[in-house]
Design an enzyme around this catalytic site. Sequence first.
Site, mmCIF file in Angstrom:
data_model
loop_
_atom_site.group_PDB
_atom_site.id
_atom_site.type_symbol
_atom_site.label_atom_id
_atom_site.label_comp_id
_atom_site.label_asym_id
_atom_site.label_seq_id
_atom_site.Cartn_x
_atom_site.Cartn_y
_atom_site.Cartn_z
ATOM 1 N N SER A 272 0.820 -1.211 0.000
ATOM 2 C CA SER A 272 0.000 0.000 0.000
ATOM 3 C C SER A 272 0.853 1.261 0.000
ATOM 4 O O SER A 272 2.009 1.255 0.438
ATOM 5 C CB SER A 272 -0.914 0.026 1.223
ATOM 6 O OG SER A 272 -1.713 -1.121 1.267
HETATM 7 N N1 SAH Z 1 0.179 -5.587 4.273
HETATM 8 C C1 SAH Z 1 0.807 -5.821 2.982
HETATM 9 C C2 SAH Z 1 -0.146 -5.496 1.844
HETATM 10 C C3 SAH Z 1 -0.346 -6.713 1.051
HETATM 11 S S1 SAH Z 1 -1.584 -6.709 -0.190
HETATM 12 C C4 SAH Z 1 2.115 -5.085 2.866
HETATM 13 O O1 SAH Z 1 2.466 -4.300 3.775
HETATM 14 O O2 SAH Z 1 2.832 -5.286 1.887
HETATM 15 C C5 SAH Z 1 -2.739 -7.836 0.495
HETATM 16 C C6 SAH Z 1 -2.231 -9.227 0.778
HETATM 17 O O3 SAH Z 1 -3.332 -9.947 1.341
HETATM 18 C C7 SAH Z 1 -1.810 -10.024 -0.450
HETATM 19 O O4 SAH Z 1 -0.508 -10.476 -0.274
HETATM 20 C C8 SAH Z 1 -2.807 -11.186 -0.491
HETATM 21 O O5 SAH Z 1 -2.265 -12.395 -0.961
HETATM 22 C C9 SAH Z 1 -3.207 -11.293 0.961
HETATM 23 N N2 SAH Z 1 -4.465 -11.988 1.226
HETATM 24 C C10 SAH Z 1 -5.640 -11.912 0.553
HETATM 25 N N3 SAH Z 1 -6.566 -12.720 1.130
HETATM 26 C C11 SAH Z 1 -5.971 -13.300 2.205
HETATM 27 C C12 SAH Z 1 -6.394 -14.230 3.192
HETATM 28 N N4 SAH Z 1 -7.617 -14.734 3.222
HETATM 29 N N5 SAH Z 1 -5.500 -14.613 4.149
HETATM 30 C C13 SAH Z 1 -4.226 -14.138 4.149
HETATM 31 N N6 SAH Z 1 -3.773 -13.256 3.226
HETATM 32 C C14 SAH Z 1 -4.613 -12.840 2.277
#
Ligand code: SAH
Length: 219
Positions: free
Chosen positions: A66
Amino acid sequence: MLKESVKYERRRSTMVREQIESRGVTDSKVLAAFRKVPRHLFVSEALRDKAYGDFPLPIGEQQTISQPYIVAEMTQALHLSKEDRVLEIGTGSGYQAAILAEIAFRVYTIERIYTLFVKARKLFDRLHYHKILARYSDGTTGWKNESPFDAIIVTAGAPEIPESLVNQLEIGGRMVLPVGNKHTQDLIKLYKNENGIRTTNLGGCRFVKLVGEYGWREK
Ligand code: SAH
């Protein structure tokens, strides 16, 4: 030539001033965390020089890290103290987890894509983030054995507030998550007390999908 670490440290302080403080994030613990965590190490080498820009960046597997301001706004909304145990759903690059670890007592983070999980866990080791426990699974069902949590943050867009996660929140606990359709969401801040939950809308946002049992169903 300016040493790399000094160059990036300067970029971080500019990022904090121009993108985060200027938009109203005032929590000194949050600002200190953003000055410290080396965001450029959480993106691929090719994107390193863009790491402190005012935008999200791709991290592979069609996922994104993000925009710094969003990470800051969500972190501040959790009202963390150094005793707090925090659950994050969506480890991604690991950047948000590292920010949380600078402030809280312990961070539990869950990722559903194996390659991202492995990469993030290696980086936590390398940067000595021993407070972070990372797990590979569907985070929408939470982390029951370690619950209840003082705070929960979901960094992917949910179709609705997952009840499973509300159940794993302590009384007095806070949760922040994007809720909406697959394209746009509202950033929701939730507070849990003895009588139930209270929610506030922090405004529009755009996240990748939360995929899982209490999220969007996989096709
Ligand atoms: N917090 C992260 C942002 C990642 S984007 C950062 O600082 O980089 C969102 C992430 O959520 C993705 O990697 C995606 O694979 C994950 N995601 C989506 N659904 C999920 C679930 N049910 N359980 C765990 N991770 C999930």
